[in-house]
Design a protein around this motif. Structure first.
Motif, PDB file in Angstrom:
ATOM      1  N   UNK A   1       0.629  -1.142  -0.090  1.00 54.18           N
ATOM      2  CA  UNK A   1       0.034  -0.041   0.058  1.00 54.18           C
ATOM      3  C   UNK A   1       0.854   1.071   0.130  1.00 54.18           C
ATOM      4  N   UNK A   2       1.984   1.355   0.638  1.00 52.84           N
ATOM      5  CA  UNK A   2       2.962   2.291   0.787  1.00 52.84           C
ATOM      6  C   UNK A   2       3.509   2.577  -0.445  1.00 52.84           C
ATOM      7  N   UNK A   3       3.896   1.771  -1.137  1.00 51.32           N
ATOM      8  CA  UNK A   3       4.452   1.662  -2.360  1.00 51.32           C
ATOM      9  C   UNK A   3       3.475   2.352  -3.593  1.00 51.32           C
ATOM     10  N   UNK A   4       2.148   1.691  -3.423  1.00 47.16           N
ATOM     11  CA  UNK A   4       1.295   2.397  -4.462  1.00 47.16           C
ATOM     12  C   UNK A   4       0.876   3.697  -4.326  1.00 47.16           C
ATOM     13  N   UNK A   5       0.855   3.966  -2.986  1.00 48.45           N
ATOM     14  CA  UNK A   5       0.571   5.443  -2.712  1.00 48.45           C
ATOM     15  C   UNK A   5       1.580   6.335  -3.058  1.00 48.45           C
ATOM     16  N   UNK A   6       2.815   6.107  -2.941  1.00 51.54           N
ATOM     17  CA  UNK A   6       4.188   6.865  -3.633  1.00 51.54           C
ATOM     18  C   UNK A   6       3.881   6.978  -4.938  1.00 51.54           C
TER      19      UNK A   6
END
Length: 401
Positions: free
Chosen positions: A253-258
């Motif tokens: 989720x963190x990678x996708x948000x970035x």
């Protein structure tokens, strides 16, 4: 307990999630339907949905390598190369060629999407050979299907895979590290030297480290499985695996948000290349933990519905973007607005999205069971006849030596 080399049911669901999230991104490109859970926006999930393609590449590398990893680990000969190519051809080629021909006769010719017959002929030839990603006009400029580049990339990797496995058998660390270094150098050079990444972001050299990580995961999976088989009474592994799975999802989720926050198209594609190693590592953590999780998680990913959807997932992937674009071209479903995605027609957005999903699933099931599997059986029978003729010719020539 599963034995080495058996199908891993939980990875059926993993594949389905990856493919359907990519398709959700393509539907969103046409509908602009932003999903919510309550008041929580999932915009980042669809806006960066193309990133899940990397997960399918990792999974492919893992599943391709697993029988070879079993053979190497147990000291057996590697699987026969001719059989490997036969399985890949009968799995991919009939569906790929059919979808390409459908695009030709249903979309390209009726709508006169090519200005010259020579341009169309060249594009068809490059698609038939599955090397259309090598030329800008047949890749970025093609009208024969938007998602088929992934299938072509896979086929290009298949041609070199048996040779790579010979290297893995002799020097596993050196072979996989070499693949990773090639990919890192290629992507690093592209990000440093280019401003337009359209032709390079999804080429085979840019994915070699993802494939290599998938190959390494096959050997690691066997180690974990063997340990689990030796310690059947231990209950802590499902708990640790489930926690690892959840942490992997949180990191994803963190990678996708970035990635979803990329300001422009160049930043999107450079971000893909920069984040690819970390993304592949997170997908690897999720993939390896799934088969060892607690039963509810394993059942969610490994049930019969997921198995069926996994069976048709390649053909679903081949057709879904073509369906979404052509429905929009036809004005289906109808809307009172000329541009319903821009006019806030929420009812149209939902109808359009579910129509794309339903038609794509129906087409995928039809292609799988009416084309892919029957053609696969014909190819298998023809291949076996060729093998018998070759063996007879070899046997007849032996007394003459």
């Amino acid at each position: 307990m599963k034995q080495s080399g058996e199908r891993i049911p939980e990875l059926d669901g993993f594949r389905v999630c990856l493919v359907f999230l990519v398709s959700w991104f393509h539907f969103w490109q046409q509908s602009w339907l932003t999903p919510y859970i309550g008041r929580v926006s999932l915009d980042f999930l669809v806006r960066a949905g193309y990133m899940f393609v990397d997960g399918t590449i990792l999974l492919s590398g893992f599943l391709l390598t697993l029988p070879y990893a079993v053979a190497i680990t147990e000291g057996h000969p590697l699987p026969e190369t001719r059989a490997f190519y036969r399985r890949r051809i009968q799995r991919i080629v009939p569906s790929f060629w059919l979808v390409t021909l459908l695009m030709l006769f249903v979309v390209v010719l009726p709508y006169h999407l090519y200005t010259s017959a020579s341009g169309l002929g060249y594009d068809l030839l490059m698609h038939a050979l599955m090397i259309f990603t090598w030329d800008r006009t047949t890749y970025l400029g093609s009208q024969l299907g938007g998602s088929s580049w992934t299938i072509a990339l896979e086929m290009q990797f298949y041609w070199i895979f048996p040779l790579l496995m010979q290297g893995v058998r002799r020097k596993p660390g050196l072979t996989m590290a070499g693949m990773a270094l090639i990919a890192a150098y290629f992507r690093g050079w592209c990000v440093w030297a280019m401003q337009d990444y359209g032709m390079v972001v999804n080429q085979l050299p840019a994915f070699l480290d993802v494939y290599a990580l998938g190959m390494a995961c096959a050997f690691l999976y066997l180690r974990i499985q063997q340990y689990n088989n030796r310690q059947p009474g231990r209950r802590w592994l499902p708990a640790i695996a489930s926690l690892t799975f959840l942490l992997g999802c949180w990191a994803l989720v963190g990678i996708l948000k970035a990635q979803a926050g990329s300001p422009d198209f160049a930043a999107i594609q450079s971000g893909q290349m920069i984040r690819r190693p970390l993304l592949a590592l997170v997908f690897a953590v999720i993939m390896l933990s799934l088969p060892f999780c607690v039963r509810p998680i394993r059942f969610f990913f490994g049930n019969p519905v997921m198995h069926f959807l996994s069976m048709i997932s390649m053909n679903y992937y081949l057709v879904h973007q073509n369906v979404s674009v052509h429905l929009k071209r036809l004005g289906i479903p109808a809307s009172e607005y000329p541009l319903p995605n821009q006019s806030g027609d929420t009812v149209w957005k939902y109808r359009y999205t579910f129509l794309c999903l339903g038609i794509s699933l129906a087409l995928a099931a039809g292609i799988t069971f009416l084309v892919e599997k029957p053609c696969g059986r014909l190819i298998s029978k023809g291949w076996e006849r060729l093998d018998r003729r070759r063996n007879r010719a070899r046997n007849q020539s032996e007394p003459m030596r």
